[in-house]
Design a protein around this motif. Structure first.
Motif, PDB file in Angstrom:
ATOM      1  N   LYS A  28       0.836  -1.203   0.000  1.00 39.80           N
ATOM      2  CA  LYS A  28       0.000   0.000   0.000  1.00 39.80           C
ATOM      3  C   LYS A  28       0.869   1.250   0.000  1.00 39.80           C
ATOM      4  N   LEU A  29       1.901   1.268   0.826  1.00 37.77           N
ATOM      5  CA  LEU A  29       2.816   2.399   0.904  1.00 37.77           C
ATOM      6  C   LEU A  29       3.543   2.597  -0.421  1.00 37.77           C
ATOM      7  N   ARG A  30       3.949   1.515  -1.028  1.00 34.73           N
ATOM      8  CA  ARG A  30       4.631   1.578  -2.326  1.00 34.73           C
ATOM      9  C   ARG A  30       3.716   2.168  -3.399  1.00 34.73           C
ATOM     10  N   LYS A  31       2.439   1.800  -3.381  1.00 32.17           N
ATOM     11  CA  LYS A  31       1.475   2.330  -4.354  1.00 32.17           C
ATOM     12  C   LYS A  31       1.286   3.834  -4.164  1.00 32.17           C
ATOM     13  N   VAL A  32       1.164   4.283  -2.905  1.00 35.50           N
ATOM     14  CA  VAL A  32       0.988   5.719  -2.639  1.00 35.50           C
ATOM     15  C   VAL A  32       2.220   6.495  -3.089  1.00 35.50           C
ATOM     16  N   LEU A  33       3.404   5.964  -2.818  1.00 38.93           N
ATOM     17  CA  LEU A  33       4.629   6.624  -3.258  1.00 38.93           C
ATOM     18  C   LEU A  33       4.705   6.701  -4.782  1.00 38.93           C
ATOM     19  N   LYS A  34       4.316   5.629  -5.455  1.00 37.38           N
ATOM     20  CA  LYS A  34       4.357   5.601  -6.914  1.00 37.38           C
ATOM     21  C   LYS A  34       3.343   6.582  -7.504  1.00 37.38           C
ATOM     22  N   ASP A  35       2.148   6.667  -6.895  1.00 35.31           N
ATOM     23  CA  ASP A  35       1.116   7.583  -7.390  1.00 35.31           C
ATOM     24  C   ASP A  35       1.507   9.048  -7.224  1.00 35.31           C
ATOM     25  N   ASN A  36       2.343   9.368  -6.240  1.00 37.43           N
ATOM     26  CA  ASN A  36       2.682  10.755  -5.945  1.00 37.43           C
ATOM     27  C   ASN A  36       4.133  11.113  -6.252  1.00 37.43           C
ATOM     28  N   GLN A  37       4.828  10.295  -7.014  1.00 37.08           N
ATOM     29  CA  GLN A  37       6.247  10.532  -7.251  1.00 37.08           C
ATOM     30  C   GLN A  37       6.512  11.787  -8.067  1.00 37.08           C
ATOM     31  N   VAL A  48      -1.265   7.291   9.881  1.00 37.97           N
ATOM     32  CA  VAL A  48      -2.038   7.689  11.052  1.00 37.97           C
ATOM     33  C   VAL A  48      -3.182   6.704  11.223  1.00 37.97           C
ATOM     34  N   ASN A  49      -3.216   6.053  12.378  1.00 37.42           N
ATOM     35  CA  ASN A  49      -4.259   5.062  12.679  1.00 37.42           C
ATOM     36  C   ASN A  49      -4.391   4.015  11.586  1.00 37.42           C
ATOM     37  N   GLY A  50      -3.273   3.596  11.036  1.00 32.16           N
ATOM     38  CA  GLY A  50      -3.273   2.545  10.022  1.00 32.16           C
ATOM     39  C   GLY A  50      -3.585   3.026   8.620  1.00 32.16           C
ATOM     40  N   LYS A  51      -3.822   4.324   8.441  1.00 32.30           N
ATOM     41  CA  LYS A  51      -4.115   4.867   7.112  1.00 32.30           C
ATOM     42  C   LYS A  51      -2.925   5.674   6.637  1.00 32.30           C
ATOM     43  N   ILE A  52      -2.625   5.567   5.347  1.00 31.53           N
ATOM     44  CA  ILE A  52      -1.506   6.290   4.755  1.00 31.53           C
ATOM     45  C   ILE A  52      -2.030   7.621   4.246  1.00 31.53           C
ATOM     46  N   GLU A  53      -1.407   8.736   4.722  1.00 34.04           N
ATOM     47  CA  GLU A  53      -1.814  10.072   4.299  1.00 34.04           C
ATOM     48  C   GLU A  53      -0.642  10.780   3.655  1.00 34.04           C
ATOM     49  N   VAL A  54      -0.915  11.508   2.576  1.00 36.89           N
ATOM     50  CA  VAL A  54       0.099  12.279   1.873  1.00 36.89           C
ATOM     51  C   VAL A  54       0.110  13.685   2.462  1.00 36.89           C
ATOM     52  N   ILE A  55       1.300  14.184   2.807  1.00 42.25           N
ATOM     53  CA  ILE A  55       1.442  15.534   3.344  1.00 42.25           C
ATOM     54  C   ILE A  55       1.902  16.438   2.214  1.00 42.25           C
TER      55      ILE A  55
END
Length: 110
Positions: A28-37, A48-55
Motif C-alpha cells: 500500500k505504501l509503495r502504491k501511494v509513493l508511486k502515485d505521488n512521485q 495515522v491510525n493505520g491509514k496512509i496520508e500524503v502531506i
C-alpha cells in the motif's frame, strides 16, 4: 496433543499473520509513493491510525495578492512590491522610489 504444541501453533499463526499484514502495508505504501512521485507539492507521507496520508505543501495562489493604491500617482500595485513609508503612524505606498522621494520633498517643504 500437549499444551506446548498448541502454544507453538498459536505463536506460528500470529507470526504469519503479522508477516502478511506487514507485506500488505508495504505494498500500500509503495502504491501511494508511486502515485505521488511526480507531485512537487508532496513533502512527506504519514501513517495515522493505520491509514496512509500524503502531506502536501500549503501553497497560496499567486493571483490572490493584495492590491494597494500608490499615494502620488493612484496606480494599483501589489502590496508586496510597493515602496512603503510610515509618517505619523500612517503607512503610505508608492509605485517607485522616485514617487517616494517626491512625497518626502513635499513633506520637507511643509
Amino acid at each position: 496433543m500437549g499444551l506446548e504444541t498448541v502454544l507453538m501453533q498459536f505463536i506460528l499463526i500470529i507470526f504469519f499473520v503479522g508477516i502478511i499484514n506487514s507485506l500488505i502495508g508495504f505494498f500500500k505504501l509503495r502504491k501511494v509513493l508511486k502515485d505521488n512521485q511526480n507531485n512537487p507539492n508532496v513533502t512527506g507521507i504519514a501513517i495515522v491510525n493505520g491509514k496512509i496520508e500524503v502531506i502536501e505543501k500549503e501553497t497560496m495562489p499567486k493571483n490572490e495578492s493584495i492590491q494597494v493604491k500608490a499615494y502620488c500617482c493612484n496606480k494599483l500595485i501589489n502590496k508586496e512590491d510597493a515602496y512603503r513609508l510610515f509618517v505619523g503612524g500612517t503607512e503610505y505606498y508608492f509605485c517607485s522610489w522616485e514617487c517616494e522621494e517626491k512625497f518626502k520633498k513635499t513633506l520637507s517643504n511643509l
